[in-house]
Design a protein around this motif. Structure first.
Motif, PDB file in Angstrom:
ATOM      1  N   GLU A 116      -6.332   4.527   3.122  1.00 60.67           N
ATOM      2  CA  GLU A 116      -7.035   5.663   3.720  1.00 60.67           C
ATOM      3  C   GLU A 116      -7.992   5.195   4.825  1.00 60.67           C
ATOM      4  O   GLU A 116      -8.118   5.855   5.866  1.00 60.67           O
ATOM      5  N   ILE A 123      -5.051   2.178  -2.337  1.00 61.67           N
ATOM      6  CA  ILE A 123      -4.951   3.474  -1.666  1.00 61.67           C
ATOM      7  C   ILE A 123      -6.202   3.744  -0.832  1.00 61.67           C
ATOM      8  O   ILE A 123      -6.122   4.287   0.278  1.00 61.67           O
ATOM      9  N   VAL A 124      -7.378   3.363  -1.351  1.00 59.27           N
ATOM     10  CA  VAL A 124      -8.614   3.518  -0.566  1.00 59.27           C
ATOM     11  C   VAL A 124      -8.512   2.719   0.725  1.00 59.27           C
ATOM     12  O   VAL A 124      -8.873   3.215   1.810  1.00 59.27           O
ATOM     13  N   PHE A 131       0.895   4.285  -2.709  1.00 55.92           N
ATOM     14  CA  PHE A 131       0.695   5.669  -2.279  1.00 55.92           C
ATOM     15  C   PHE A 131       1.827   6.561  -2.795  1.00 55.92           C
ATOM     16  O   PHE A 131       1.594   7.625  -3.384  1.00 55.92           O
ATOM     17  N   GLN A 167       0.832  -1.211   0.000  1.00 49.58           N
ATOM     18  CA  GLN A 167       0.000   0.000   0.000  1.00 49.58           C
ATOM     19  C   GLN A 167       0.865   1.258   0.000  1.00 49.58           C
ATOM     20  O   GLN A 167       0.554   2.232  -0.696  1.00 49.58           O
ATOM     21  N   PHE A 196      -8.286   8.867   7.289  1.00 51.59           N
ATOM     22  CA  PHE A 196      -8.450  10.140   6.581  1.00 51.59           C
ATOM     23  C   PHE A 196      -7.988   9.959   5.133  1.00 51.59           C
ATOM     24  O   PHE A 196      -7.285   9.015   4.788  1.00 51.59           O
ATOM     25  N   GLU A 197      -8.431  10.921   4.288  1.00 47.89           N
ATOM     26  CA  GLU A 197      -8.098  10.843   2.861  1.00 47.89           C
ATOM     27  C   GLU A 197      -6.686  11.347   2.603  1.00 47.89           C
ATOM     28  O   GLU A 197      -6.242  12.330   3.196  1.00 47.89           O
ATOM     29  N   LEU A 198      -6.026  10.673   1.684  1.00 53.84           N
ATOM     30  CA  LEU A 198      -4.681  11.076   1.284  1.00 53.84           C
ATOM     31  C   LEU A 198      -4.710  11.903   0.002  1.00 53.84           C
ATOM     32  O   LEU A 198      -3.796  12.707  -0.229  1.00 53.84           O
ATOM     33  N   LEU A 238      -5.932   4.451   7.852  1.00 54.54           N
ATOM     34  CA  LEU A 238      -5.404   5.656   8.508  1.00 54.54           C
ATOM     35  C   LEU A 238      -6.503   6.517   9.113  1.00 54.54           C
ATOM     36  O   LEU A 238      -6.269   7.272  10.067  1.00 54.54           O
ATOM     37  N   THR A 276      -3.792  15.635  -0.312  1.00 57.22           N
ATOM     38  CA  THR A 276      -4.364  16.523   0.702  1.00 57.22           C
ATOM     39  C   THR A 276      -3.231  16.971   1.633  1.00 57.22           C
ATOM     40  O   THR A 276      -2.097  16.495   1.544  1.00 57.22           O
ATOM     41  N   ASN A 289      -2.994  16.266   4.755  1.00 59.79           N
ATOM     42  CA  ASN A 289      -2.610  15.074   5.501  1.00 59.79           C
ATOM     43  C   ASN A 289      -1.798  14.105   4.644  1.00 59.79           C
ATOM     44  O   ASN A 289      -0.882  13.433   5.124  1.00 59.79           O
ATOM     45  N   GLY A 290      -2.149  14.056   3.355  1.00 55.67           N
ATOM     46  CA  GLY A 290      -1.402  13.204   2.431  1.00 55.67           C
ATOM     47  C   GLY A 290       0.045  13.659   2.303  1.00 55.67           C
ATOM     48  O   GLY A 290       0.964  12.827   2.254  1.00 55.67           O
TER      49      GLY A 290
END
Length: 292
Positions: free
Chosen positions: A41, A37-38, A10, A6, A46-48, A44, A59, A61-62
């Motif tokens: 996320e 990637i989903v 990413f 993963q 949150f969205e990357l 984690l 993002t 955070n990403g």
């Protein structure tokens, strides 16, 4: 817990700018990368990536997670390299004991190449005075020794002559000796000489006392600094003082008994009959060529 696969997806998506390009880089389909990637996320929380634009954008955070993801992969690669080194029988570390006057640019280059060839093997670079180095190697406190030759066979070590290092006699430009057009042994007697000596009192036969006033230091770098301050005159390795001579900070002495540059012999040594692993063997062979 994020998987290595993963994290690769990413990083590839962030660097290539799209999931499809990341898939091509990794040899996977776009849907596999997108799903990976989903799932990351979800793990984690949150969205990357911001997917509202034509191309997915990291993002905030990403951006933060990308640094950590790269660091994790780097550590995994280092671990894999270390495992390969252990499997190949490479040493954990190599101990090199040298006279600090022999820390030459060519030696630095050999160490750089060593680091590239044996990234999982640590170098312990130790500094000593040449007369003490054979004993240190003989006691197995160093794997390789690089030193000025003592001119005799050393017990317990294998000696390899690798060349000569030019020395020059120097002092500060306003020293009284610079006023003489030619300097003999008698003229040196009354001027302080700076010489190398180990803490145990060992000296090299190639560095004779030529003055009634002698001060000692345990490194040529220390001797150079004393000469630069006008404390006395000394024989020093040419590469340590060539810049200072060229800039006028130091002056060469015109010694009557020197027809050519004085160049003491240099030896590379190792413990006699020692079994050397691939890393020590490679470095020993490389060090033998630093004066070529």
């Amino acid at each position: 817990m994020p998987s290595i696969e993963q994290l690769k997806m990413f990083i590839a998506a962030a660097e290539s700018g799209s999931f499809s390009a990341a898939g091509r880089t990794l040899g996977k389909g776009q849907s596999a990368v997108s799903t990976g990637i989903v799932n990351l996320e979800v793990d984690l929380g949150f969205e990357l990536f911001d997917r509202t634009t034509r191309k997915p954008q990291l993002t905030e955070n990403g951006e933060r997670m990308l640094t950590y993801a790269r660091a994790v992969l780097m550590q995994v690669e280092n671990m894999t390299t270390a495992a390969d080194s252990i499997f190949s029988g490479e040493e954990t570390s190599v101990r090199v004991m040298l006279d600090d006057a022999l820390m030459l640019p060519s030696l630095s280059q050999a160490l750089i190449e060593f680091g590239e060839k044996f990234p999982a093997t640590r170098i312990d670079l130790l500094s000593g005075v040449s007369p003490d180095i054979p004993g240190i190697v003989a006691q197995d406190q160093a794997d390789i020794g690089l030193m000025f030759s003592g001119g005799s066979v050393q017990k317990g070590v294998e000696q390899v002559f690798i060349g000569n290092l030019p020395f020059v006699s120097v002092c500060v430009p306003n020293h009284p000796l610079t006023k003489l057009t030619e300097i003999g042994a008698n003229e040196l007697l009354s001027h302080r000489q700076l010489l190398l000596r180990s803490p145990q009192g060992s000296v090299l036969a190639q560095f004779p006392e030529l003055s009634t006033q002698v001060w000692h230091a345990t490194s040529f770098h220390a001797l150079r600094e004393l000469v630069m301050q006008g404390v006395g005159w000394a024989y020093l390795p040419e590469h340590l003082v060539s810049t200072a001579i060229a800039s006028g900070q130091l002056a060469r002495l015109n010694l009557r008994f020197e027809h050519k540059l004085w160049s003491p012999p240099v030896e590379c040594i190792k413990l006699k009959h020692a079994r050397m692993g691939p890393a020590v063997s490679w470095l020993f062979d490389s060090i033998k060529n630093v004066l070529s």
